[in-house]
Design a protein around this motif. Structure first.
Motif, PDB file in Angstrom:
ATOM      1  N   MET A   1       4.534  -9.063 -19.610  1.00  0.00           N
ATOM      2  CA  MET A   1       4.023  -9.626 -18.373  1.00  0.00           C
ATOM      3  C   MET A   1       4.894  -9.261 -17.174  1.00  0.00           C
ATOM      4  SD  MET A   1       1.299 -11.150 -18.936  1.00  0.00           S
ATOM      5  CE  MET A   1       0.305 -12.157 -19.935  1.00  0.00           C
ATOM      6  N   MET A   2       6.220  -9.261 -17.382  1.00  0.00           N
ATOM      7  CA  MET A   2       7.108  -8.908 -16.277  1.00  0.00           C
ATOM      8  C   MET A   2       6.915  -7.444 -15.886  1.00  0.00           C
ATOM      9  SD  MET A   2      10.643 -10.933 -17.055  1.00  0.00           S
ATOM     10  CE  MET A   2      10.777 -10.402 -18.753  1.00  0.00           C
ATOM     11  N   ILE A   3       6.655  -6.593 -16.874  1.00  0.00           N
ATOM     12  CA  ILE A   3       6.441  -5.177 -16.599  1.00  0.00           C
ATOM     13  C   ILE A   3       5.214  -5.000 -15.710  1.00  0.00           C
ATOM     14  CG2 ILE A   3       5.846  -2.961 -17.636  1.00  0.00           C
ATOM     15  CD1 ILE A   3       7.485  -3.861 -20.101  1.00  0.00           C
ATOM     16  N   ILE A   4       4.166  -5.727 -16.021  1.00  0.00           N
ATOM     17  CA  ILE A   4       2.941  -5.649 -15.225  1.00  0.00           C
ATOM     18  C   ILE A   4       3.215  -6.087 -13.785  1.00  0.00           C
ATOM     19  CG2 ILE A   4       0.628  -6.637 -14.913  1.00  0.00           C
ATOM     20  CD1 ILE A   4       0.519  -6.794 -18.032  1.00  0.00           C
ATOM     21  N   ARG A   5       3.977  -7.156 -13.620  1.00  0.00           N
ATOM     22  CA  ARG A   5       4.282  -7.673 -12.278  1.00  0.00           C
ATOM     23  C   ARG A   5       5.122  -6.667 -11.489  1.00  0.00           C
ATOM     24  NH1 ARG A   5       3.072  -9.837  -7.712  1.00  0.00           N
ATOM     25  NH2 ARG A   5       4.438 -11.461  -6.976  1.00  0.00           N
ATOM     26  N   ILE A   6       6.094  -6.040 -12.141  1.00  0.00           N
ATOM     27  CA  ILE A   6       6.933  -5.050 -11.470  1.00  0.00           C
ATOM     28  C   ILE A   6       6.080  -3.865 -11.018  1.00  0.00           C
ATOM     29  CG2 ILE A   6       8.798  -3.373 -11.825  1.00  0.00           C
ATOM     30  CD1 ILE A   6      10.114  -5.549 -13.656  1.00  0.00           C
ATOM     31  N   LYS A   7       5.215  -3.378 -11.902  1.00  0.00           N
ATOM     32  CA  LYS A   7       4.318  -2.271 -11.543  1.00  0.00           C
ATOM     33  C   LYS A   7       3.402  -2.671 -10.390  1.00  0.00           C
ATOM     34  CE  LYS A   7       3.876   0.067 -15.988  1.00  0.00           C
ATOM     35  NZ  LYS A   7       2.924   0.436 -17.062  1.00  0.00           N
ATOM     36  N   GLU A   8       2.894  -3.897 -10.452  1.00  0.00           N
ATOM     37  CA  GLU A   8       1.993  -4.394  -9.424  1.00  0.00           C
ATOM     38  C   GLU A   8       2.679  -4.413  -8.059  1.00  0.00           C
ATOM     39  OE1 GLU A   8      -0.835  -8.122  -9.633  1.00  0.00           O
ATOM     40  OE2 GLU A   8       1.211  -8.764  -9.167  1.00  0.00           O
ATOM     41  N   LEU A   9       3.883  -4.949  -8.001  1.00  0.00           N
ATOM     42  CA  LEU A   9       4.624  -4.993  -6.737  1.00  0.00           C
ATOM     43  C   LEU A   9       4.862  -3.585  -6.209  1.00  0.00           C
ATOM     44  CD1 LEU A   9       7.309  -7.730  -7.437  1.00  0.00           C
ATOM     45  CD2 LEU A   9       5.602  -7.778  -5.614  1.00  0.00           C
ATOM     46  N   ARG A  10       5.322  -2.711  -7.082  1.00  0.00           N
ATOM     47  CA  ARG A  10       5.634  -1.344  -6.673  1.00  0.00           C
ATOM     48  C   ARG A  10       4.383  -0.623  -6.174  1.00  0.00           C
ATOM     49  NH1 ARG A  10       5.540   3.388  -8.898  1.00  0.00           N
ATOM     50  NH2 ARG A  10       5.061   2.711 -11.015  1.00  0.00           N
ATOM     51  N   ASN A  11       3.301  -0.738  -6.920  1.00  0.00           N
ATOM     52  CA  ASN A  11       2.060  -0.062  -6.529  1.00  0.00           C
ATOM     53  C   ASN A  11       1.452  -0.648  -5.258  1.00  0.00           C
ATOM     54  OD1 ASN A  11       2.122   1.814  -8.631  1.00  0.00           O
ATOM     55  ND2 ASN A  11       1.091   0.414 -10.035  1.00  0.00           N
ATOM     56  N   ASN A  12       1.513  -1.966  -5.102  1.00  0.00           N
ATOM     57  CA  ASN A  12       0.975  -2.605  -3.897  1.00  0.00           C
ATOM     58  C   ASN A  12       1.690  -2.126  -2.634  1.00  0.00           C
ATOM     59  OD1 ASN A  12      -0.917  -4.029  -5.347  1.00  0.00           O
ATOM     60  ND2 ASN A  12       0.193  -5.961  -5.295  1.00  0.00           N
ATOM     61  N   HIS A  13       2.972  -1.795  -2.783  1.00  0.00           N
ATOM     62  CA  HIS A  13       3.754  -1.312  -1.641  1.00  0.00           C
ATOM     63  C   HIS A  13       3.796   0.217  -1.590  1.00  0.00           C
ATOM     64  CE1 HIS A  13       5.151  -5.492  -1.797  1.00  0.00           C
ATOM     65  NE2 HIS A  13       5.356  -5.332  -0.515  1.00  0.00           N
ATOM     66  N   ARG A  14       3.110   0.844  -2.539  1.00  0.00           N
ATOM     67  CA  ARG A  14       3.035   2.310  -2.614  1.00  0.00           C
ATOM     68  C   ARG A  14       4.409   2.960  -2.703  1.00  0.00           C
ATOM     69  NH1 ARG A  14      -2.109   3.283   1.399  1.00  0.00           N
ATOM     70  NH2 ARG A  14      -3.473   1.980   0.168  1.00  0.00           N
ATOM     71  N   HIS A  15       5.263   2.344  -3.512  1.00  0.00           N
ATOM     72  CA  HIS A  15       6.596   2.883  -3.739  1.00  0.00           C
ATOM     73  C   HIS A  15       6.625   3.653  -5.046  1.00  0.00           C
ATOM     74  CE1 HIS A  15       8.317  -0.611  -1.160  1.00  0.00           C
ATOM     75  NE2 HIS A  15       8.065   0.444  -0.404  1.00  0.00           N
ATOM     76  N   SER A  16       7.318   4.760  -5.049  1.00  0.00           N
ATOM     77  CA  SER A  16       7.512   5.505  -6.294  1.00  0.00           C
ATOM     78  C   SER A  16       8.630   4.847  -7.093  1.00  0.00           C
ATOM     79  CB  SER A  16       7.897   6.952  -5.992  1.00  0.00           C
ATOM     80  OG  SER A  16       9.179   7.010  -5.382  1.00  0.00           O
ATOM     81  N   GLN A  17       8.682   5.163  -8.360  1.00  0.00           N
ATOM     82  CA  GLN A  17       9.779   4.667  -9.186  1.00  0.00           C
ATOM     83  C   GLN A  17      11.111   5.145  -8.618  1.00  0.00           C
ATOM     84  OE1 GLN A  17       8.722   6.123 -13.086  1.00  0.00           O
ATOM     85  NE2 GLN A  17       7.669   4.218 -13.604  1.00  0.00           N
ATOM     86  N   GLU A  18      11.160   6.389  -8.191  1.00  0.00           N
ATOM     87  CA  GLU A  18      12.394   6.961  -7.643  1.00  0.00           C
ATOM     88  C   GLU A  18      12.851   6.208  -6.400  1.00  0.00           C
ATOM     89  OE1 GLU A  18       9.615   8.795  -8.389  1.00  0.00           O
ATOM     90  OE2 GLU A  18      10.386   9.657 -10.255  1.00  0.00           O
ATOM     91  N   PHE A  19      11.894   5.826  -5.542  1.00  0.00           N
ATOM     92  CA  PHE A  19      12.225   5.084  -4.328  1.00  0.00           C
ATOM     93  C   PHE A  19      12.869   3.744  -4.674  1.00  0.00           C
ATOM     94  CE2 PHE A  19      11.165   2.087  -0.916  1.00  0.00           C
ATOM     95  CZ  PHE A  19      11.645   2.764   0.190  1.00  0.00           C
ATOM     96  N   ILE A  20      12.313   3.056  -5.655  1.00  0.00           N
ATOM     97  CA  ILE A  20      12.866   1.759  -6.063  1.00  0.00           C
ATOM     98  C   ILE A  20      14.249   1.933  -6.668  1.00  0.00           C
ATOM     99  CG2 ILE A  20      12.537  -0.247  -7.585  1.00  0.00           C
ATOM    100  CD1 ILE A  20      10.620  -0.046  -5.162  1.00  0.00           C
ATOM    101  N   ILE A  21      14.409   2.936  -7.521  1.00  0.00           N
ATOM    102  CA  ILE A  21      15.717   3.187  -8.132  1.00  0.00           C
ATOM    103  C   ILE A  21      16.762   3.456  -7.052  1.00  0.00           C
ATOM    104  CG2 ILE A  21      17.029   4.786  -9.590  1.00  0.00           C
ATOM    105  CD1 ILE A  21      14.355   5.162 -11.199  1.00  0.00           C
ATOM    106  N   GLU A  22      16.428   4.299  -6.078  1.00  0.00           N
ATOM    107  CA  GLU A  22      17.362   4.648  -5.005  1.00  0.00           C
ATOM    108  C   GLU A  22      17.719   3.459  -4.125  1.00  0.00           C
ATOM    109  OE1 GLU A  22      15.620   7.879  -2.822  1.00  0.00           O
ATOM    110  OE2 GLU A  22      15.706   9.225  -4.569  1.00  0.00           O
ATOM    111  N   ASN A  23      16.761   2.555  -3.902  1.00  0.00           N
ATOM    112  CA  ASN A  23      16.973   1.451  -2.962  1.00  0.00           C
ATOM    113  C   ASN A  23      17.435   0.150  -3.595  1.00  0.00           C
ATOM    114  OD1 ASN A  23      16.088   2.324  -0.082  1.00  0.00           O
ATOM    115  ND2 ASN A  23      14.659   3.293  -1.485  1.00  0.00           N
ATOM    116  N   THR A  24      17.306   0.032  -4.912  1.00  0.00           N
ATOM    117  CA  THR A  24      17.721  -1.220  -5.562  1.00  0.00           C
ATOM    118  C   THR A  24      18.735  -1.009  -6.679  1.00  0.00           C
ATOM    119  OG1 THR A  24      15.980  -1.168  -7.242  1.00  0.00           O
ATOM    120  CG2 THR A  24      15.458  -2.269  -5.138  1.00  0.00           C
ATOM    121  N   GLY A  25      18.798   0.199  -7.206  1.00  0.00           N
ATOM    122  CA  GLY A  25      19.657   0.449  -8.359  1.00  0.00           C
ATOM    123  C   GLY A  25      19.025   0.008  -9.664  1.00  0.00           C
ATOM    124  N   VAL A  26      17.785  -0.470  -9.606  1.00  0.00           N
ATOM    125  CA  VAL A  26      17.064  -0.928 -10.795  1.00  0.00           C
ATOM    126  C   VAL A  26      16.226   0.235 -11.328  1.00  0.00           C
ATOM    127  CG1 VAL A  26      15.351  -2.549 -11.706  1.00  0.00           C
ATOM    128  CG2 VAL A  26      16.977  -3.300  -9.955  1.00  0.00           C
TER     129      VAL A  26
END
Length: 67
Positions: A1-26
């Motif tokens: 469920m947490m995976i779905i929520r993380i994907k949902e947040l990222r996709n809703n903001h149109r962020h790539s995985q790379e963008f999130i990694i670079e900006n959060t370290g996650v």
């Protein structure tokens, strides 16, 4: 469920995985493909990045009722 929520947040903001990694370290790529389980710290970083609370992050998850 947490995976779905993380994907949902990222996709809703149109962020790539790379963008999130670079900006959060996650490393959301490892989380989203099931290789890693998100830690409380990782979820907290994502919440801070997206400007939401932990309660808001978990709000869409419908837990089974307690007996």
């Amino acid at each position: 469920m947490m995976i779905i929520r993380i994907k949902e947040l990222r996709n809703n903001h149109r962020h790539s995985q790379e963008f999130i990694i670079e900006n959060t370290g996650v490393d959301v790529s490892h989380i989203e493909n099931g290789r890693d389980t998100p830690s409380v710290l990782s979820i907290s970083r994502l919440c801070k990045f997206y400007g939401i609370t932990l309660s808001e992050f978990f709000a869409p998850i419908n837990y089974p009722p307690k007996e």
